[in-house]
Design a protein around this motif. Sequence first.
Motif, PDB file in Angstrom:
ATOM      1  N   LEU A  94       1.017  -1.525   0.065  1.00 40.75           N
ATOM      2  CA  LEU A  94       0.289  -0.017  -0.213  1.00 40.75           C
ATOM      3  C   LEU A  94       1.100   1.270   0.119  1.00 40.75           C
ATOM      4  CD1 LEU A  94      -2.595   1.617   0.247  1.00 40.75           C
ATOM      5  CD2 LEU A  94      -3.049   1.476   2.541  1.00 40.75           C
ATOM      6  N   LEU A  95       2.339   1.050   0.933  1.00 37.75           N
ATOM      7  CA  LEU A  95       2.854   2.177   1.078  1.00 37.75           C
ATOM      8  C   LEU A  95       3.349   2.983  -0.376  1.00 37.75           C
ATOM      9  CD1 LEU A  95       5.366   2.600   3.842  1.00 37.75           C
ATOM     10  CD2 LEU A  95       3.519   3.697   3.023  1.00 37.75           C
ATOM     11  N   LYS A  96       3.454   1.679  -1.359  1.00 37.28           N
ATOM     12  CA  LYS A  96       4.756   2.032  -2.375  1.00 37.28           C
ATOM     13  C   LYS A  96       3.472   2.182  -3.454  1.00 37.28           C
ATOM     14  CE  LYS A  96       6.343  -2.212  -3.501  1.00 37.28           C
ATOM     15  NZ  LYS A  96       7.125  -3.413  -3.353  1.00 37.28           N
ATOM     16  N   GLU A  97       2.151   1.759  -3.208  1.00 39.89           N
ATOM     17  CA  GLU A  97       1.451   2.495  -4.646  1.00 39.89           C
ATOM     18  C   GLU A  97       0.977   4.157  -3.818  1.00 39.89           C
ATOM     19  OE1 GLU A  97       0.350   0.920  -7.261  1.00 39.89           O
ATOM     20  OE2 GLU A  97       1.394  -0.769  -6.555  1.00 39.89           O
ATOM     21  N   LYS A  98       0.981   4.269  -2.511  1.00 45.41           N
ATOM     22  CA  LYS A  98       0.951   5.709  -2.634  1.00 45.41           C
ATOM     23  C   LYS A  98       1.822   6.409  -2.669  1.00 45.41           C
ATOM     24  CE  LYS A  98      -2.307   8.400  -1.831  1.00 45.41           C
ATOM     25  NZ  LYS A  98      -3.434   8.504  -1.998  1.00 45.41           N
ATOM     26  N   ALA A  99       3.149   6.127  -2.632  1.00 46.86           N
ATOM     27  CA  ALA A  99       4.414   6.176  -3.300  1.00 46.86           C
ATOM     28  C   ALA A  99       4.215   7.016  -4.693  1.00 46.86           C
ATOM     29  CB  ALA A  99       5.570   5.876  -3.129  1.00 46.86           C
ATOM     30  N   LYS A 100       4.218   5.689  -5.220  1.00 50.27           N
ATOM     31  CA  LYS A 100       3.779   6.088  -6.918  1.00 50.27           C
ATOM     32  C   LYS A 100       2.803   6.596  -6.560  1.00 50.27           C
ATOM     33  CE  LYS A 100       4.920   0.688  -7.839  1.00 50.27           C
ATOM     34  NZ  LYS A 100       4.496   0.599  -8.471  1.00 50.27           N
ATOM     35  N   ALA A 101       1.783   7.195  -6.515  1.00 50.50           N
ATOM     36  CA  ALA A 101       0.319   8.243  -6.992  1.00 50.50           C
ATOM     37  C   ALA A 101       0.815   9.548  -7.050  1.00 50.50           C
ATOM     38  CB  ALA A 101      -0.841   7.736  -6.242  1.00 50.50           C
ATOM     39  N   PHE A 102       1.926   9.631  -5.232  1.00 49.71           N
ATOM     40  CA  PHE A 102       2.486  10.956  -5.261  1.00 49.71           C
ATOM     41  C   PHE A 102       3.209  11.364  -5.804  1.00 49.71           C
ATOM     42  CE2 PHE A 102       1.504  11.107  -0.088  1.00 49.71           C
ATOM     43  CZ  PHE A 102       0.315  11.816  -0.378  1.00 49.71           C
ATOM     44  N   ALA A 103       4.613  10.763  -6.495  1.00 50.63           N
ATOM     45  CA  ALA A 103       5.307  10.855  -7.216  1.00 50.63           C
ATOM     46  C   ALA A 103       4.942  11.261  -8.631  1.00 50.63           C
ATOM     47  CB  ALA A 103       6.057   9.452  -7.675  1.00 50.63           C
ATOM     48  N   LYS A 104       3.241  10.724  -8.622  1.00 52.22           N
ATOM     49  CA  LYS A 104       2.960  10.838 -10.680  1.00 52.22           C
ATOM     50  C   LYS A 104       2.590  12.374 -10.349  1.00 52.22           C
ATOM     51  CE  LYS A 104      -0.683   9.458 -13.880  1.00 52.22           C
ATOM     52  NZ  LYS A 104      -1.508   8.083 -14.504  1.00 52.22           N
ATOM     53  N   GLU A 105       1.646  12.647  -9.569  1.00 44.82           N
ATOM     54  CA  GLU A 105       1.000  14.039  -9.056  1.00 44.82           C
ATOM     55  C   GLU A 105       2.482  14.875  -8.663  1.00 44.82           C
ATOM     56  OE1 GLU A 105      -1.231  14.345  -5.922  1.00 44.82           O
ATOM     57  OE2 GLU A 105      -2.252  13.136  -5.621  1.00 44.82           O
ATOM     58  N   LEU A 106       3.954  14.793  -8.061  1.00 40.86           N
ATOM     59  CA  LEU A 106       4.339  15.528  -8.223  1.00 40.86           C
ATOM     60  C   LEU A 106       5.311  15.853  -9.397  1.00 40.86           C
ATOM     61  CD1 LEU A 106       6.569  14.803  -4.448  1.00 40.86           C
ATOM     62  CD2 LEU A 106       4.472  16.665  -5.738  1.00 40.86           C
ATOM     63  N   GLY A 107       4.791  14.695 -10.273  1.00 43.62           N
ATOM     64  CA  GLY A 107       5.826  14.966 -11.317  1.00 43.62           C
ATOM     65  C   GLY A 107       7.176  14.290 -11.682  1.00 43.62           C
ATOM     66  N   ILE A 108       7.468  13.573 -10.749  1.00 48.60           N
ATOM     67  CA  ILE A 108       8.647  12.400 -10.551  1.00 48.60           C
ATOM     68  C   ILE A 108       8.628  11.461 -11.246  1.00 48.60           C
ATOM     69  CG2 ILE A 108      10.813  11.873  -8.621  1.00 48.60           C
ATOM     70  CD1 ILE A 108       9.396  14.199  -6.775  1.00 48.60           C
ATOM     71  N   GLU A 109      10.005  10.855 -11.919  1.00 49.42           N
ATOM     72  CA  GLU A 109      10.231   9.966 -12.152  1.00 49.42           C
ATOM     73  C   GLU A 109      10.511   8.643 -11.398  1.00 49.42           C
ATOM     74  OE1 GLU A 109      12.061   7.894 -16.193  1.00 49.42           O
ATOM     75  OE2 GLU A 109      11.467   9.844 -16.173  1.00 49.42           O
ATOM     76  N   PHE A 110       9.845   7.703 -10.858  1.00 46.97           N
ATOM     77  CA  PHE A 110       9.634   7.178  -9.424  1.00 46.97           C
ATOM     78  C   PHE A 110       9.586   5.770  -9.358  1.00 46.97           C
ATOM     79  CE2 PHE A 110       8.053   5.759  -5.361  1.00 46.97           C
ATOM     80  CZ  PHE A 110       9.356   5.686  -4.667  1.00 46.97           C
ATOM     81  N   SER A 111      10.410   4.426  -9.284  1.00 43.87           N
ATOM     82  CA  SER A 111       9.946   3.214  -9.180  1.00 43.87           C
ATOM     83  C   SER A 111       9.874   3.082  -7.584  1.00 43.87           C
ATOM     84  CB  SER A 111      10.671   2.085 -10.292  1.00 43.87           C
ATOM     85  OG  SER A 111      11.574   2.382  -9.899  1.00 43.87           O
ATOM     86  N   ALA A 112       8.743   2.052  -6.723  1.00 39.40           N
ATOM     87  CA  ALA A 112       9.157   2.071  -5.677  1.00 39.40           C
ATOM     88  C   ALA A 112       9.571   0.999  -5.424  1.00 39.40           C
ATOM     89  CB  ALA A 112       7.798   2.565  -5.330  1.00 39.40           C
ATOM     90  N   SER A 113      10.750   0.508  -5.013  1.00 39.85           N
ATOM     91  CA  SER A 113      10.897  -1.061  -4.861  1.00 39.85           C
ATOM     92  C   SER A 113      11.206  -1.030  -3.968  1.00 39.85           C
ATOM     93  CB  SER A 113      12.920  -0.893  -5.713  1.00 39.85           C
ATOM     94  OG  SER A 113      13.463   0.016  -5.200  1.00 39.85           O
ATOM     95  N   GLU A 114      11.891  -2.676  -3.731  1.00 39.61           N
ATOM     96  CA  GLU A 114      11.414  -2.589  -2.446  1.00 39.61           C
ATOM     97  C   GLU A 114      12.642  -2.156  -1.009  1.00 39.61           C
ATOM     98  OE1 GLU A 114      10.071  -4.852  -0.082  1.00 39.61           O
ATOM     99  OE2 GLU A 114       8.866  -4.656  -1.616  1.00 39.61           O
ATOM    100  N   GLY A 115      13.887  -2.076  -2.323  1.00 40.23           N
ATOM    101  CA  GLY A 115      15.330  -1.468  -0.935  1.00 40.23           C
ATOM    102  C   GLY A 115      14.849  -0.105  -1.039  1.00 40.23           C
ATOM    103  N   TRP A 116      13.790   0.751  -2.000  1.00 41.74           N
ATOM    104  CA  TRP A 116      13.572   2.542  -1.346  1.00 41.74           C
ATOM    105  C   TRP A 116      12.587   2.079  -0.476  1.00 41.74           C
ATOM    106  CZ3 TRP A 116       8.351   3.710  -1.018  1.00 41.74           C
ATOM    107  CH2 TRP A 116       8.317   4.944  -0.894  1.00 41.74           C
TER     108      TRP A 116
END
Length: 140
Positions: A94-116
């Motif tokens: 759930l955290l990773k999905e929400k992080a991807k959603a925030f990244a999209k809103e902020l215009g950041i290229e981001f993949s929420a990996s397990e390491g992140w």
Amino acid sequence: MSSFKKYKCLTISEKQKVIESVEKGERKVDVAKAFEIPLSSLSTILKNKEKIFSASLSRVRKRVSKGNFPRLEQSLVSWMRQCRGQNIPMGGSLLKEKAKAFAKELGIEFSASEGWLTNFKKRNGIVFKKNVRGKLKCRH
């Protein structure tokens, strides 16, 4: 011959000692020499005094690290606090999905990996615990 001087990277506790020395009334030049750091580093340490003391209280880490996406992580932490306030169960996916959603809103290229996710949890002192019903509960 060039006079190359290797600088030290101070731990949080050493930085606290630097701040305390200056606050006791010792001259900044003397404190910088004692800790083998340049005056500019001493000034930066003094400027970041609040961050240094809060970091020492919240974690058992040697250094304060920021993620590569501070705005994203701040948004995510705020969102997590809201969820926790409403007792919403939360897990890594759930955290990773929400992080991807925030990244999209902020215009950041981001993949929420397990390491992140692992490092994000470490940086922010987040621990997931299972409650009696087997649901994940977040402690921050």
